[in-house]
Design a protein around this motif. Structure first.
Motif, PDB file in Angstrom:
ATOM      1  N   GLY A  45       2.038  -1.068   1.182  1.00  8.93           N
ATOM      2  CA  GLY A  45       1.614  -0.985  -0.221  1.00  8.93           C
ATOM      3  C   GLY A  45       0.141  -1.297  -0.388  1.00  8.93           C
ATOM      4  O   GLY A  45      -0.565  -0.628  -1.152  1.00  8.93           O
ATOM      5  N   VAL A  46      -0.332  -2.309   0.324  1.00 15.71           N
ATOM      6  CA  VAL A  46      -1.754  -2.648   0.269  1.00 15.71           C
ATOM      7  C   VAL A  46      -2.586  -1.501   0.821  1.00 15.71           C
ATOM      8  O   VAL A  46      -3.640  -1.145   0.260  1.00 15.71           O
ATOM      9  CB  VAL A  46      -2.032  -3.949   1.048  1.00 15.71           C
ATOM     10  CG1 VAL A  46      -3.540  -4.189   1.174  1.00 15.71           C
ATOM     11  CG2 VAL A  46      -1.369  -5.135   0.366  1.00 15.71           C
ATOM     12  N   GLY A  47      -2.133  -0.907   1.922  1.00 20.98           N
ATOM     13  CA  GLY A  47      -2.865   0.219   2.506  1.00 20.98           C
ATOM     14  C   GLY A  47      -2.958   1.402   1.569  1.00 20.98           C
ATOM     15  O   GLY A  47      -4.027   2.015   1.416  1.00 20.98           O
ATOM     16  N   PHE A  82       1.086   6.563  -5.304  1.00 20.30           N
ATOM     17  CA  PHE A  82       1.653   6.313  -3.985  1.00 20.30           C
ATOM     18  C   PHE A  82       2.079   4.852  -3.845  1.00 20.30           C
ATOM     19  O   PHE A  82       3.136   4.544  -3.296  1.00 20.30           O
ATOM     20  CB  PHE A  82       0.625   6.652  -2.896  1.00 20.30           C
ATOM     21  CG  PHE A  82       0.570   8.115  -2.556  1.00 20.30           C
ATOM     22  CD1 PHE A  82       0.424   8.525  -1.249  1.00 20.30           C
ATOM     23  CD2 PHE A  82       0.669   9.085  -3.543  1.00 20.30           C
ATOM     24  CE1 PHE A  82       0.374   9.877  -0.926  1.00 20.30           C
ATOM     25  CE2 PHE A  82       0.614  10.425  -3.241  1.00 20.30           C
ATOM     26  CZ  PHE A  82       0.464  10.829  -1.934  1.00 20.30           C
ATOM     27  N   ALA A  83       1.229   3.935  -4.343  1.00 22.38           N
ATOM     28  CA  ALA A  83       1.533   2.519  -4.191  1.00 22.38           C
ATOM     29  C   ALA A  83       2.804   2.147  -4.934  1.00 22.38           C
ATOM     30  O   ALA A  83       3.642   1.394  -4.434  1.00 22.38           O
ATOM     31  CB  ALA A  83       0.358   1.680  -4.682  1.00 22.38           C
ATOM     32  N   ALA A 111       3.579 -13.729  -0.962  1.00 18.68           N
ATOM     33  CA  ALA A 111       2.630 -12.649  -0.675  1.00 18.68           C
ATOM     34  C   ALA A 111       1.681 -12.448  -1.859  1.00 18.68           C
ATOM     35  O   ALA A 111       0.478 -12.202  -1.664  1.00 18.68           O
ATOM     36  CB  ALA A 111       3.379 -11.357  -0.379  1.00 18.68           C
ATOM     37  N   LEU A 112       2.191 -12.558  -3.074  1.00 19.90           N
ATOM     38  CA  LEU A 112       1.323 -12.436  -4.253  1.00 19.90           C
ATOM     39  C   LEU A 112       0.319 -13.580  -4.304  1.00 19.90           C
ATOM     40  O   LEU A 112      -0.857 -13.369  -4.643  1.00 19.90           O
ATOM     41  CB  LEU A 112       2.174 -12.427  -5.521  1.00 19.90           C
ATOM     42  CG  LEU A 112       1.385 -12.377  -6.842  1.00 19.90           C
ATOM     43  CD1 LEU A 112       0.544 -11.103  -6.922  1.00 19.90           C
ATOM     44  CD2 LEU A 112       2.330 -12.475  -8.035  1.00 19.90           C
ATOM     45  N   LEU A 159       0.684  -6.096  -5.219  1.00 28.25           N
ATOM     46  CA  LEU A 159       1.798  -6.826  -5.817  1.00 28.25           C
ATOM     47  C   LEU A 159       1.508  -7.193  -7.264  1.00 28.25           C
ATOM     48  O   LEU A 159       2.409  -7.224  -8.096  1.00 28.25           O
ATOM     49  CB  LEU A 159       2.087  -8.092  -4.996  1.00 28.25           C
ATOM     50  CG  LEU A 159       2.572  -7.851  -3.564  1.00 28.25           C
ATOM     51  CD1 LEU A 159       2.555  -9.145  -2.773  1.00 28.25           C
ATOM     52  CD2 LEU A 159       3.966  -7.260  -3.575  1.00 28.25           C
ATOM     53  N   GLY A 160       0.239  -7.464  -7.550  1.00 30.82           N
ATOM     54  CA  GLY A 160      -0.139  -7.869  -8.902  1.00 30.82           C
ATOM     55  C   GLY A 160      -0.156  -6.743  -9.904  1.00 30.82           C
ATOM     56  O   GLY A 160      -0.250  -6.988 -11.115  1.00 30.82           O
ATOM     57  N   THR A 161      -0.068  -5.501  -9.438  1.00 29.32           N
ATOM     58  CA  THR A 161      -0.066  -4.364 -10.361  1.00 29.32           C
ATOM     59  C   THR A 161       1.239  -3.579 -10.320  1.00 29.32           C
ATOM     60  O   THR A 161       1.610  -2.940 -11.295  1.00 29.32           O
ATOM     61  CB  THR A 161      -1.222  -3.397 -10.026  1.00 29.32           C
ATOM     62  OG1 THR A 161      -1.100  -2.967  -8.661  1.00 29.32           O
ATOM     63  CG2 THR A 161      -2.566  -4.073 -10.213  1.00 29.32           C
ATOM     64  N   SER A 162       1.944  -3.619  -9.189  1.00 28.54           N
ATOM     65  CA  SER A 162       3.198  -2.876  -9.080  1.00 28.54           C
ATOM     66  C   SER A 162       4.345  -3.574  -9.798  1.00 28.54           C
ATOM     67  O   SER A 162       5.366  -2.966 -10.083  1.00 28.54           O
ATOM     68  CB  SER A 162       3.564  -2.667  -7.607  1.00 28.54           C
ATOM     69  OG  SER A 162       2.574  -1.878  -6.971  1.00 28.54           O
ATOM     70  N   TRP A 163       4.194  -4.854 -10.063  1.00 24.74           N
ATOM     71  CA  TRP A 163       5.155  -5.612 -10.875  1.00 24.74           C
ATOM     72  C   TRP A 163       4.428  -6.194 -12.073  1.00 24.74           C
ATOM     73  O   TRP A 163       3.222  -6.448 -12.027  1.00 24.74           O
ATOM     74  CB  TRP A 163       5.770  -6.751 -10.066  1.00 24.74           C
ATOM     75  CG  TRP A 163       6.851  -6.346  -9.126  1.00 24.74           C
ATOM     76  CD1 TRP A 163       8.191  -6.316  -9.372  1.00 24.74           C
ATOM     77  CD2 TRP A 163       6.707  -5.910  -7.775  1.00 24.74           C
ATOM     78  NE1 TRP A 163       8.880  -5.896  -8.268  1.00 24.74           N
ATOM     79  CE2 TRP A 163       7.997  -5.642  -7.257  1.00 24.74           C
ATOM     80  CE3 TRP A 163       5.601  -5.724  -6.932  1.00 24.74           C
ATOM     81  CZ2 TRP A 163       8.214  -5.198  -5.971  1.00 24.74           C
ATOM     82  CZ3 TRP A 163       5.814  -5.293  -5.654  1.00 24.74           C
ATOM     83  CH2 TRP A 163       7.110  -5.022  -5.178  1.00 24.74           C
TER      84      TRP A 163
END
Length: 224
Positions: free
Chosen positions: A32-34, A50-51, A109-110, A126-130
């Motif tokens: 996800g980071v990539g 994509f993320a 991880a966040l 993580l901070g934007t996908s959730w």
């Protein structure tokens, strides 16, 4: 109670699965980071979505692994003298442990993502996908809530598959969707004016509880 705990131990008997789950979560975050880095580097011209798409793929992969395992384990445990009720309750209990595990791991991880300023490159995955809950406990619940839905949904699908086969599974999917829709409306009415994180987390958890209850009645008649 001992038979229920036997099922829990059975679920966690293969340590390779536990290690694979942990490593899978780490790989998921790295992927996800990539993808987020690709999106940032391309200024959104390539990789947009994509993320967030990899998040759905991750839940799908977890669901597929669990589904396959349950379909195989239910006949085995019943043949070994355990009741369907014990299998169901033990599996739900093992799922609760996994919900806590994934919620904690993603929360950590966040924390790393924020402490390193976006993995050292201003990248937020993580901070934007959730949704941002604004506090550690709320953020843990945001991470955990999708699993509270995913695991009971998989368990229900597995026992329907065992009881009715593929055709029954397709029919059940229609009713499950309708039930989820009514739960969504009910939770929406109860959380009017509440933050988005509260609505989303309660909605996912409520649908998961509905599926868990329905699955309890289905498994009692599962032919194994």
């Amino acid at each position: 109670m001992s038979s229920v705990l036997d099922i829990v131990r059975l679920q966690f008997l293969d340590r390779r699965i536990l290690l694979g789950t942990a490593l899978g979560t780490v790989v998921f975050v790295a992927l996800g980071v990539g993808l987020s880095a690709v999106d940032v580097a391309s200024q959104g011209s390539f990789g947009r979505g994509f993320a967030s798409g990899v998040v759905g793929g991750w839940y799908g992969a977890v669901a597929a692994v669990q589904f396959t395992g349950i379909v195989r384990q239910l006949p085995f445990t019943v043949a070994m003298g355990r009741s369907r009720s014990s299998f169901y309750l033990g599996t739900l209990l093992s799922f609760l442990v996994q919900v806590l595990f994934h919620g904690v791991l993603l929360s950590l991880a966040l924390a790393v993502e924020r402490a390193t300023g976006g993995w050292g490159a201003g990248i937020a995955f993580l901070g934007t996908s959730w949704a941002d809950a604004g506090n550690p406990v709320g953020q843990f619940l945001v991470f955990a809530a999708p699993f509270v839905l995913t695991f009971p949904m998989v368990l229900l699908a597995a026992v329907v598959q065992v009881r009715f086969g593929g055709v029954g599974l397709a029919v059940a999917a229609v009713f499950a969707g309708a039930g989820a829709f009514f739960v969504l409306i009910g939770v929406g009415l109860l959380t009017v004016g509440a933050p988005q994180t509260v609505f989303q987390s309660l909605m996912l958890a409520a649908i998961g509880v509905l599926y868990a209850v329905v699955g309890w009645f289905v498994v009692q008649r599962a032919a194994v």
